[in-house]
Design a protein around this motif. Structure first.
Motif, PDB file in Angstrom:
ATOM      1  N   GLY A 115      33.866  33.952  44.426  1.00  0.00           N
ATOM      2  CA  GLY A 115      32.749  33.133  44.876  1.00  0.00           C
ATOM      3  C   GLY A 115      32.986  31.707  44.410  1.00  0.00           C
ATOM      4  N   PRO A 116      31.969  31.039  43.899  1.00  0.00           N
ATOM      5  CA  PRO A 116      32.156  29.667  43.412  1.00  0.00           C
ATOM      6  C   PRO A 116      32.728  29.582  42.000  1.00  0.00           C
ATOM      7  N   ALA A 159      36.220  45.985  39.762  1.00  0.00           N
ATOM      8  CA  ALA A 159      36.743  45.554  41.056  1.00  0.00           C
ATOM      9  C   ALA A 159      36.573  44.042  41.222  1.00  0.00           C
ATOM     10  N   VAL A 160      35.477  43.502  40.737  1.00  0.00           N
ATOM     11  CA  VAL A 160      35.276  42.045  40.761  1.00  0.00           C
ATOM     12  C   VAL A 160      36.344  41.349  39.930  1.00  0.00           C
ATOM     13  N   LEU A 174      43.299  38.516  41.906  1.00  0.00           N
ATOM     14  CA  LEU A 174      44.078  38.539  43.139  1.00  0.00           C
ATOM     15  C   LEU A 174      43.884  37.272  43.971  1.00  0.00           C
ATOM     16  N   THR A 175      42.797  36.565  43.751  1.00  0.00           N
ATOM     17  CA  THR A 175      42.556  35.324  44.488  1.00  0.00           C
ATOM     18  C   THR A 175      42.928  34.091  43.667  1.00  0.00           C
ATOM     19  N   ALA A 215      36.531  31.926  46.548  1.00  0.00           N
ATOM     20  CA  ALA A 215      37.038  33.165  47.138  1.00  0.00           C
ATOM     21  C   ALA A 215      35.867  34.036  47.579  1.00  0.00           C
ATOM     22  N   PRO A 216      35.949  34.630  48.768  1.00  0.00           N
ATOM     23  CA  PRO A 216      34.862  35.502  49.234  1.00  0.00           C
ATOM     24  C   PRO A 216      34.580  36.624  48.250  1.00  0.00           C
ATOM     25  N   ARG A 217      33.304  36.947  48.108  1.00  0.00           N
ATOM     26  CA  ARG A 217      32.906  38.035  47.221  1.00  0.00           C
ATOM     27  C   ARG A 217      33.209  39.388  47.869  1.00  0.00           C
TER      28      ARG A 217
END
Length: 389
Positions: free
Chosen positions: A298-299, A285-286, A292-293, A18-20
């Motif tokens: 990220g990886p 938030a991370v 949410l993803t 998922a994009p950071r």
């Protein structure tokens, strides 16, 4: 293993990279900038009128952080004057301004990390959601005798009372004896929010994995997600909390900063399933983004999508779902989140991909009856900001 109560609608059975998060404009996130300006204005106004000494708000949608603002003071007061009923302010040059990087005592937001650690064990097949706690903790005779289950701990339906005065026990052995003997006071299946649920879950996870809870959460949640500002205390640079004294507090500890506010977590050495963690708005938030993803950032992957859905689907495992008292108009559509006694909260909405982290030191210099209007209003502003992508 029970049904996961889902059909993959939040990501299917496969978690992808998922994009950071990145900072970008509200428009790029599909959010109305006018509503977000009102959100920030409302939080600033609440701090100015005394709702909290200071606050940090982080909000966004998808991979975009569209709001990251700080207001007020991380440390404003030297003590609380009970005769005048006011805080005694520090000299201006001794106060500490709030910044977006200020860590906060998360209070009950700690429960979310304990819950994720437990659901990770469900996914691995080492823990059964409807298994009895006594199967893992036979020495916890109160819970064992009443057939309390893992699901009941995670949904606050065990019948255990809200808390025990562990802070009054003479030593660690006495505190553990109280926990082991504690029996439910309510009928199983009846909702009663209780810190004891997460304390029992902490002991269960430690017995199951052989790891202390702080080591487990760091290794399985915060380190993989790159949440370097998140962990159990002490955290010397954190926002101050309370001049904790009796009769309003449950212990006489003075002005607290960087050590856990919750008296039971303090009595347990600062690491507890229900309280004790510190974090920043960006780190949380991370955490929201990863959930949410479908469990990836990220990886890194901390959970699979079906297990994230299990956590976030009503009644929620560790998470509260659709609670308007702090979610405002985000409630009613499957929004999930939690609040903390020190003034912390987070909300995420799988339906739209928005997230809101609102951190405030509302107990500085002294605890008061909670005012959740600011939390609910901020969530409503975010909901009204959503535009088609």
């Amino acid at each position: 293993m029970p049904s996961l109560a889902g059909n993959g609608r939040r990501g299917g059975n496969r978690a992808l990279s998922a994009p950071r998060l990145r900072v970008d404009s509200p428009e790029r996130a599909g959010l109305d900038p006018g509503e977000l300006r009102l959100l920030v204005r409302d939080v600033r106004a609440a701090v100015e009128r005394g709702w909290a000494a200071g606050a940090v708000v982080v909000a966004g949608r998808g991979p975009v952080v569209a709001v990251e603002e700080a207001t007020g003071w991380a440390v404003r007061y030297a003590r609380y004057d009970e005769e005048t009923g006011t805080g005694v302010e520090l000299p201006p040059d001794a106060r500490v301004p709030m910044t977006v990087d200020t860590p906060f005592d998360l209070a009950s937001l700690t429960k979310l990390f304990t819950a994720v650690a437990a659901v990770q064990q469900l996914e691995r097949g080492t823990l059964g959601i409807d298994a009895r706690v006594g199967a893992y903790l036979p020495d916890f005779t109160g819970a064992a005798a009443h057939g309390v289950t893992v699901r009941q701990l995670l949904t606050h339906t065990s019948g255990l009372r809200p808390e025990l005065p562990l802070y009054d026990a003479a030593d660690a052995a006495g505190r553990l004896a109280l926990l082991r003997a504690e029996e439910p006071v309510g009928a199983p299946g009846t909702y009663c929010y209780s810190d004891l649920n997460m304390l029992l879950l902490q002991h269960l996870l430690q017995r199951l994995t052989g790891c202390p809870l702080d080591v487990l959460i760091h290794g399985c949640v915060t380190r993989p997600l790159g949440m370097t500002a998140t962990g159990f205390g002490p955290c010397p640079e954190a926002a101050a909390t309370e001049d904790q004294r009796r009769p309003w507090g449950k212990a006489d500890r003075g002005m607290l900063r960087g050590v856990v506010h919750d008296e039971n977590a303090w009595a347990l050495g600062g690491v507890a399933g229900h309280a004790g963690m510190f974090s920043t708005g960006r780190d949380l938030a991370v955490f929201c983004r990863a959930l949410l993803t479908g469990g990836s950032y990220g990886p890194a992957r901390i959970l699979g999508p079906d297990y994230v859905e299990l956590m976030l689907t009503a009644p929620g495992l560790g998470f509260a779902v659709d609670q308007p008292w702090f979610m405002g108009e985000l409630a009613g559509r499957g929004a999930a989140g939690h609040g903390g006694f020190t003034g912390t909260s987070l909300v995420l909405d799988p339906a739209t991909g928005v997230f809101l982290v609102l951190l405030a030191n509302t107990v500085h210099p002294r605890r008061r009856p909670p005012d959740n209007t600011v939390r609910a209003t901020a969530a409503t502003r975010l909901h009204r900001a959503v535009r088609p992508l």
